[in-house]
Motif scaffolding. Sequence first.
Motif, mmCIF file in Angstrom:
data_model
loop_
_atom_site.group_PDB
_atom_site.id
_atom_site.type_symbol
_atom_site.label_atom_id
_atom_site.label_comp_id
_atom_site.label_asym_id
_atom_site.label_seq_id
_atom_site.Cartn_x
_atom_site.Cartn_y
_atom_site.Cartn_z
ATOM 1 N N ILE A 64 1.039 -3.260 16.711
ATOM 2 C CA ILE A 64 -0.336 -2.848 16.510
ATOM 3 C C ILE A 64 -1.224 -4.073 16.680
ATOM 4 N N PHE A 65 -2.154 -4.003 17.632
ATOM 5 C CA PHE A 65 -3.068 -5.114 17.898
ATOM 6 C C PHE A 65 -4.410 -4.802 17.219
ATOM 7 N N HIS A 66 -4.643 -5.440 16.088
ATOM 8 C CA HIS A 66 -5.908 -5.225 15.391
ATOM 9 C C HIS A 66 -7.045 -5.830 16.203
ATOM 10 N N ASN A 67 -8.124 -5.085 16.293
ATOM 11 C CA ASN A 67 -9.302 -5.568 16.995
ATOM 12 C C ASN A 67 -10.372 -5.925 15.953
ATOM 13 N N THR A 68 -10.565 -7.216 15.704
ATOM 14 C CA THR A 68 -10.145 -8.396 16.441
ATOM 15 C C THR A 68 -9.664 -9.475 15.466
ATOM 16 N N LEU A 69 -9.312 -10.648 16.011
ATOM 17 C CA LEU A 69 -9.019 -11.784 15.144
ATOM 18 C C LEU A 69 -10.294 -12.319 14.508
ATOM 19 N N ALA A 70 -11.324 -12.555 15.302
ATOM 20 C CA ALA A 70 -12.508 -13.243 14.758
ATOM 21 C C ALA A 70 -13.786 -12.856 15.480
ATOM 22 N N SER A 71 -13.963 -11.585 15.743
ATOM 23 C CA SER A 71 -15.193 -11.139 16.393
ATOM 24 C C SER A 71 -15.660 -9.834 15.776
ATOM 25 N N SER A 72 -16.924 -9.715 15.546
ATOM 26 C CA SER A 72 -17.603 -8.552 14.988
ATOM 27 C C SER A 72 -17.118 -8.263 13.571
ATOM 28 N N ASP A 73 -17.558 -7.109 13.051
ATOM 29 C CA ASP A 73 -17.342 -6.813 11.630
ATOM 30 C C ASP A 73 -15.922 -6.386 11.323
ATOM 31 N N TYR A 74 -15.162 -5.963 12.336
ATOM 32 C CA TYR A 74 -13.777 -5.588 12.066
ATOM 33 C C TYR A 74 -12.811 -6.753 12.223
#
Length: 509
Positions: free
Chosen positions: A368-378
Motif C-alpha cells: 500500500i503506497f500512502h499518498n504522500t510522504l510529505a506533500s499536502s494534508d494527507y
Amino acid sequence: MSQFVKLIPETLTALREINPMMMSYNVEFAEVTGGTFWKAYTPGQIAGTEEFRVEPTAEGIAAMYKDLMQVYPPIDLYNEKLRSLAKELGPVWVRVSGTWATKTYYDFDGTTNGKVPDGYLNVLTKEQWIGVLDFVKAIGAKLIVSVANCPGLHSADEPWHPAEAEKLFSLSKEYGVPINAAEFANEPNMMEETGFPKGYTPADYRRDQDLFFTWLRANYPDCICVGPSSTGGDNVSFGKGSSEKAGGIEQLAPNTCGCDDLLDGTVVPLDVFSYHYYNGVSERLASVMPSGHWSASEATTEPYLDTALKFCRTYLPFRDKYVPGGEMWVTESGDAGGGGDTWASTYLDVLRTLNELGGFASLTNGVIFHNTLASSDYGFLARQVFDPRPNYFAVLLWNRLMGTTVYDTEEPIREGAHVFAHSRRDGKDGVVYLIINNSLTDPTTVDLPKNAKRYTLAGQGGNIRASVMTLNGKPLVLGENNTLPELAPVDQTAGLIDLAPGTCTFLVL
C-alpha cells in the motif's frame, strides 16, 4: 453498544504471509520538479472550527483549481530531518509518479534551459532525478515510477516509443540506483484527463502498454511490471455513492474506462496488479462531487471504514484474472482525493489508516503506497517543515510491531471491535493484536489471557480531531534536534481491560 472481545492466541490460524514492505508511500513527481499542488488548509479548517467551502462555477472544475492550488518549490530530498524520519519507517517502496509524471520531459542534458517543450507540462532536470536516487539509496528503499505518455512524445495514432523512458532508466542504472518496478502510466482510465494525447482510446493504451513492457523486459529485465494503476470505475465509487453515477470519477473526468478496457487483450503479462483507492474526495472537490465526500462526523462509521476493503474486494477478481497468483498493490492510497480532507493531518484519520492496513492484510498480499510522504494534508510529514503527523507515528508503530504472518481472529468487524492479529515483527514467539475501537461513545472490553505490552493511541486531550496523538497518554512530538519520542509500551496485566472510545491499541503477547 459496548463490545466484548476475548483474545485466544493459541487458537489463531494463519491466513498468509505478507510483503514486509506493505506500508510504503508516494513522492509526487510534482514535488520533485516543483509545481502546482493543493493549497494547505488553515488551522481553523483543520481543527473543524472554520468551514471550508468552494463555490461551484459554470466554467468547470479547471476554473476552480486556480483557487485550490498553489505553486510549490521542489522538495529538498537531502534534508536531514526528512531522510531520518523516512528511514525510521524501515525498508519501503518509494513511488515517484502522479499525473505530472505522464507529462514530464526529462531534460538531463540541459538543452531546454528550463523551457517546457511543446506537448509537455513540466521539466525534470538531471540534478533533480539524482536527488531522488540519492534519497532512495540513503533510506534503503526500492523505487517504482511511471513514464511519459503525452502529446509531446507522440500522437494518439502514433505508437508510444521509449525515447524519454530510456533517459530515466539508463541514468538510474548508471548511477547505481536502478528502477525496481514501473507502471506504464498513472491513472490511465482517465485517458486525456491524465495527460494522454488528444483522442487517445483504451485500444491505444493497450497497444502502448504492451510496447512499454516489451521494451522494459528486453532492456531492464529485473524491473517489475505493474499495472494498470487505475482510479475508480469498475463498480466502485468514491464516497457514499452506491453506484458510479452517485460517486463516480466520471464527474471529474467524463471520458473514463474500466480495468477490462485497459487490460483485456494485452499481450505482455503483468507481474503485479495495481489500483488506486481513496475513501472519497476532500472538501476541495466536494462541491463538484457532493456524494463523493464524507463529513468528519462520518469518519469513524462502519461504511466509511469499509471503503478501503470494498475497493480491495472489488479488485481481487481483476487481479486473479490478469495476474493470477500475483501480489496486489494499491499504488495510491489515502483518505480523500484532492489533497486530503481537513482532518487528514489529525488523529481522526489514524483509525482509517490502521483499519486499511489490517483489513488489506487479512484479504490479500501486496503493498500500500500512502499518498504522500510529505506533500499536502494527507502527507505523513508536514510539507517543507517535515514535522511528523499522527499517521506517521501510527504506521511507524505498525512497521515496528506487526509481523508478516497474518492470523484469522475469527472476530467479525463491528463498531467498537476491529480486531486484527499478526506475528511479532521482532521475530519472537507470540502475537500482536491491533484493536480499533471506532465507537466514540462506548468502551470496548477485552479479555486478555496473559500479561502483555500495551500501546494505546488517542487524540491529545481526548480530542478525536487533535493534531497531536498520544501514546499511552504521552504526546508524540519530536524532541531536541528532531529526535523521535520514545515509543514505549506500558505493562498490561492479564484480565479484563477497557479500551476507551476512539482509540487504537496494539497488544503484544
